[in-house]
Design a protein around this motif. Sequence first.
Motif, PDB file in Angstrom:
ATOM      1  N   VAL A 231      31.341  35.811  26.173  1.00 17.45           N
ATOM      2  CA  VAL A 231      31.709  34.828  27.186  1.00 17.45           C
ATOM      3  C   VAL A 231      33.213  34.680  27.306  1.00 17.45           C
ATOM      4  CG1 VAL A 231      31.703  32.819  25.652  1.00 17.45           C
ATOM      5  CG2 VAL A 231      31.089  32.547  28.061  1.00 17.45           C
ATOM      6  N   HIS A 232      33.941  34.972  26.230  1.00 16.03           N
ATOM      7  CA  HIS A 232      35.396  34.831  26.277  1.00 16.03           C
ATOM      8  C   HIS A 232      36.055  35.861  27.184  1.00 16.03           C
ATOM      9  CE1 HIS A 232      34.141  37.421  22.974  1.00 16.03           C
ATOM     10  NE2 HIS A 232      35.232  38.113  23.186  1.00 16.03           N
ATOM     11  N   LEU A 233      35.316  36.893  27.587  1.00 13.13           N
ATOM     12  CA  LEU A 233      35.881  37.887  28.498  1.00 13.13           C
ATOM     13  C   LEU A 233      35.953  37.378  29.933  1.00 13.13           C
ATOM     14  CD1 LEU A 233      34.237  41.197  27.226  1.00 13.13           C
ATOM     15  CD2 LEU A 233      36.476  40.251  26.663  1.00 13.13           C
ATOM     16  N   TRP A 234      35.476  36.143  30.160  1.00 17.08           N
ATOM     17  CA  TRP A 234      35.544  35.590  31.511  1.00 17.08           C
ATOM     18  C   TRP A 234      36.987  35.544  32.008  1.00 17.08           C
ATOM     19  CZ3 TRP A 234      38.516  31.514  32.991  1.00 17.08           C
ATOM     20  CH2 TRP A 234      39.005  30.672  31.997  1.00 17.08           C
ATOM     21  N   TYR A 235      37.916  35.303  31.083  1.00 15.24           N
ATOM     22  CA  TYR A 235      39.316  35.170  31.505  1.00 15.24           C
ATOM     23  C   TYR A 235      39.851  36.480  32.090  1.00 15.24           C
ATOM     24  CZ  TYR A 235      44.347  34.909  31.391  1.00 15.24           C
ATOM     25  OH  TYR A 235      45.662  34.968  31.765  1.00 15.24           O
ATOM     26  N   VAL A 236      39.515  37.596  31.460  1.00 12.58           N
ATOM     27  CA  VAL A 236      40.005  38.891  31.940  1.00 12.58           C
ATOM     28  C   VAL A 236      39.536  39.138  33.369  1.00 12.58           C
ATOM     29  CG1 VAL A 236      40.011  41.375  31.535  1.00 12.58           C
ATOM     30  CG2 VAL A 236      40.039  39.799  29.602  1.00 12.58           C
ATOM     31  N   HIS A 237      38.266  38.853  33.629  1.00 14.36           N
ATOM     32  CA  HIS A 237      37.714  39.105  34.959  1.00 14.36           C
ATOM     33  C   HIS A 237      38.255  38.115  35.986  1.00 14.36           C
ATOM     34  CE1 HIS A 237      35.075  42.088  33.285  1.00 14.36           C
ATOM     35  NE2 HIS A 237      34.584  41.226  32.424  1.00 14.36           N
ATOM     36  N   CYS A 238      38.355  36.855  35.597  1.00 14.12           N
ATOM     37  CA  CYS A 238      38.880  35.845  36.521  1.00 14.12           C
ATOM     38  C   CYS A 238      40.337  36.141  36.874  1.00 14.12           C
ATOM     39  CB  CYS A 238      38.744  34.458  35.896  1.00 14.12           C
ATOM     40  SG  CYS A 238      39.216  33.108  36.988  1.00 14.12           S
ATOM     41  N   ASP A 239      41.125  36.499  35.881  1.00 12.87           N
ATOM     42  CA  ASP A 239      42.526  36.842  36.104  1.00 12.87           C
ATOM     43  C   ASP A 239      42.643  38.072  36.998  1.00 12.87           C
ATOM     44  OD1 ASP A 239      45.436  36.293  34.854  1.00 12.87           O
ATOM     45  OD2 ASP A 239      45.145  38.455  34.991  1.00 12.87           O
ATOM     46  N   THR A 240      41.771  39.049  36.787  1.00 10.01           N
ATOM     47  CA  THR A 240      41.798  40.264  37.599  1.00 10.01           C
ATOM     48  C   THR A 240      41.427  39.977  39.048  1.00 10.01           C
ATOM     49  OG1 THR A 240      41.225  41.626  35.678  1.00 10.01           O
ATOM     50  CG2 THR A 240      40.829  42.579  37.851  1.00 10.01           C
ATOM     51  N   GLN A 241      40.456  39.108  39.265  1.00 10.38           N
ATOM     52  CA  GLN A 241      40.049  38.768  40.633  1.00 10.38           C
ATOM     53  C   GLN A 241      41.180  38.081  41.399  1.00 10.38           C
ATOM     54  OE1 GLN A 241      36.623  36.485  39.565  1.00 10.38           O
ATOM     55  NE2 GLN A 241      35.589  38.301  38.767  1.00 10.38           N
ATOM     56  N   LEU A 242      41.908  37.201  40.727  1.00 16.59           N
ATOM     57  CA  LEU A 242      43.064  36.570  41.363  1.00 16.59           C
ATOM     58  C   LEU A 242      44.176  37.590  41.598  1.00 16.59           C
ATOM     59  CD1 LEU A 242      43.105  33.259  39.305  1.00 16.59           C
ATOM     60  CD2 LEU A 242      42.577  33.488  41.730  1.00 16.59           C
ATOM     61  N   TYR A 243      44.303  38.506  40.672  1.00 20.69           N
ATOM     62  CA  TYR A 243      45.297  39.583  40.794  1.00 20.69           C
ATOM     63  C   TYR A 243      45.013  40.440  42.023  1.00 20.69           C
ATOM     64  CZ  TYR A 243      48.173  43.556  39.218  1.00 20.69           C
ATOM     65  OH  TYR A 243      49.094  44.566  39.123  1.00 20.69           O
ATOM     66  N   LEU A 244      43.736  40.721  42.281  1.00 19.95           N
ATOM     67  CA  LEU A 244      43.369  41.569  43.407  1.00 19.95           C
ATOM     68  C   LEU A 244      43.633  40.886  44.748  1.00 19.95           C
ATOM     69  CD1 LEU A 244      39.995  43.072  42.105  1.00 19.95           C
ATOM     70  CD2 LEU A 244      42.260  44.120  42.078  1.00 19.95           C
ATOM     71  N   LEU A 245      43.605  39.560  44.763  1.00 20.32           N
ATOM     72  CA  LEU A 245      43.839  38.826  46.010  1.00 20.32           C
ATOM     73  C   LEU A 245      45.319  38.584  46.292  1.00 20.32           C
ATOM     74  CD1 LEU A 245      41.008  36.131  45.695  1.00 20.32           C
ATOM     75  CD2 LEU A 245      41.022  38.158  47.176  1.00 20.32           C
ATOM     76  N   THR A 246      46.153  38.712  45.272  1.00 13.97           N
ATOM     77  CA  THR A 246      47.578  38.406  45.416  1.00 13.97           C
ATOM     78  C   THR A 246      48.300  39.281  46.435  1.00 13.97           C
ATOM     79  OG1 THR A 246      47.646  37.625  43.126  1.00 13.97           O
ATOM     80  CG2 THR A 246      49.747  38.143  44.150  1.00 13.97           C
ATOM     81  N   PRO A 247      47.974  40.572  46.587  1.00 12.40           N
ATOM     82  CA  PRO A 247      48.684  41.391  47.585  1.00 12.40           C
ATOM     83  C   PRO A 247      48.609  40.871  49.015  1.00 12.40           C
ATOM     84  CG  PRO A 247      47.536  42.806  46.050  1.00 12.40           C
ATOM     85  CD  PRO A 247      47.105  41.406  45.745  1.00 12.40           C
ATOM     86  N   ILE A 248      47.667  39.962  49.300  1.00  9.94           N
ATOM     87  CA  ILE A 248      47.646  39.370  50.641  1.00  9.94           C
ATOM     88  C   ILE A 248      48.966  38.663  50.915  1.00  9.94           C
ATOM     89  CG2 ILE A 248      46.482  37.699  52.132  1.00  9.94           C
ATOM     90  CD1 ILE A 248      43.918  38.228  50.591  1.00  9.94           C
ATOM     91  N   ALA A 249      49.447  37.911  49.915  1.00  9.99           N
ATOM     92  CA  ALA A 249      50.742  37.234  50.057  1.00  9.99           C
ATOM     93  C   ALA A 249      51.879  38.252  50.140  1.00  9.99           C
ATOM     94  CB  ALA A 249      50.961  36.272  48.889  1.00  9.99           C
ATOM     95  N   PHE A 250      51.753  39.351  49.403  1.00  9.15           N
ATOM     96  CA  PHE A 250      52.783  40.381  49.436  1.00  9.15           C
ATOM     97  C   PHE A 250      52.871  41.037  50.823  1.00  9.15           C
ATOM     98  CE2 PHE A 250      52.197  41.295  44.614  1.00  9.15           C
ATOM     99  CZ  PHE A 250      52.750  40.069  44.334  1.00  9.15           C
ATOM    100  N   LEU A 251      51.700  41.298  51.423  1.00  9.00           N
ATOM    101  CA  LEU A 251      51.676  41.926  52.737  1.00  9.00           C
ATOM    102  C   LEU A 251      52.269  41.013  53.802  1.00  9.00           C
ATOM    103  CD1 LEU A 251      48.173  43.656  52.598  1.00  9.00           C
ATOM    104  CD2 LEU A 251      50.418  44.705  52.267  1.00  9.00           C
ATOM    105  N   VAL A 252      51.986  39.711  53.693  1.00  3.35           N
ATOM    106  CA  VAL A 252      52.609  38.745  54.614  1.00  3.35           C
ATOM    107  C   VAL A 252      54.115  38.744  54.416  1.00  3.35           C
ATOM    108  CG1 VAL A 252      52.757  36.304  55.234  1.00  3.35           C
ATOM    109  CG2 VAL A 252      50.540  37.315  54.713  1.00  3.35           C
TER     110      VAL A 252
END
Length: 293
Positions: free
Chosen positions: A183-204
């Motif tokens: 269950v402690h691996l939730w952080y890795v996946h949650c952090d990665t999902q936010l990481y994948l969405l961040t380029p939207i701000a970069f593209l803007v």
Amino acid sequence: MYAHCVPHRNSELCKVFSLQSNLAEVFSSQKSPISCLDGIRTISTILIVMLHVWRFIILRSSHLNEYTALEFWYSPLSNLLEHGRNAVDTFFFLSSFLVMYNFQNKTLKGQHFSLWKFYLNRYFRLFPVLLIVFLFYITLGKFCGKGPMHDNLDVEHWRKNAWTQIVGIANFYCLSPRVSGLVHLWYVHCDTQLYLLTPIAFLVYLKFSKKISLVFICIVLLVSIASVFTGGFMITGNYGIYAVKYWIQFYSVPYFRGNSWIMGLLCAYFFIPMKTSPLKLNKNNEHNSDHKA
């Protein structure tokens, strides 16, 4: 003591255990402008470790008197330990800060931003190690537990849902309180999902302008705060923060952790201009203040 008495024979290995060398390194001002993040990371790590030791080892100990535990539960120290969960948000903050910091540094240097490299770098930096741990757990994990409460339900669950670890959405599949081994691996996946969405701000940022990207990030932050407040109030009001439903729908999912992630983006956004163009005192104001003095 050896480093102090025999300075000309110091080796790098000796310096690792030298209080004198380490203190000099800690208080040195000749460092990166973001070296302070190491201190924040250290404090947060200590708080999280203390929380887990308190909740999962001390409170669940068979030798602990229940009345003593209840008395300690209402003490100020227990309150501090329980709020160690808030330190998790600092890691999301630090991750997003470094992502935006590196992006702006490369942009100022005229380097091209590659979306595919951005994603592949993340995946190959973290997931090979994560998958090794996961494969060890689902194959040999059943031999690493003992006691009357030990069973293989957790191992069987992750064998059936192994694809969620590979794809990176396993934090949405911790659907049972018995599924706790990974269950402690939730952080890795949650952090990665936010990481994948961040380029939207970069593209803007790249397609329009820096100010428009700032407005976009602020709007997303306000929407995130509103959604978390509304949903969190409904969940905690009906079930409480220790309910399984709170864990499933909020604690381990990206839309709950988006606030701290976006705050990290904003801080890095303003940090780069402050580093490259530090604030200076207006000469007229300086002259007036001297005249009044």
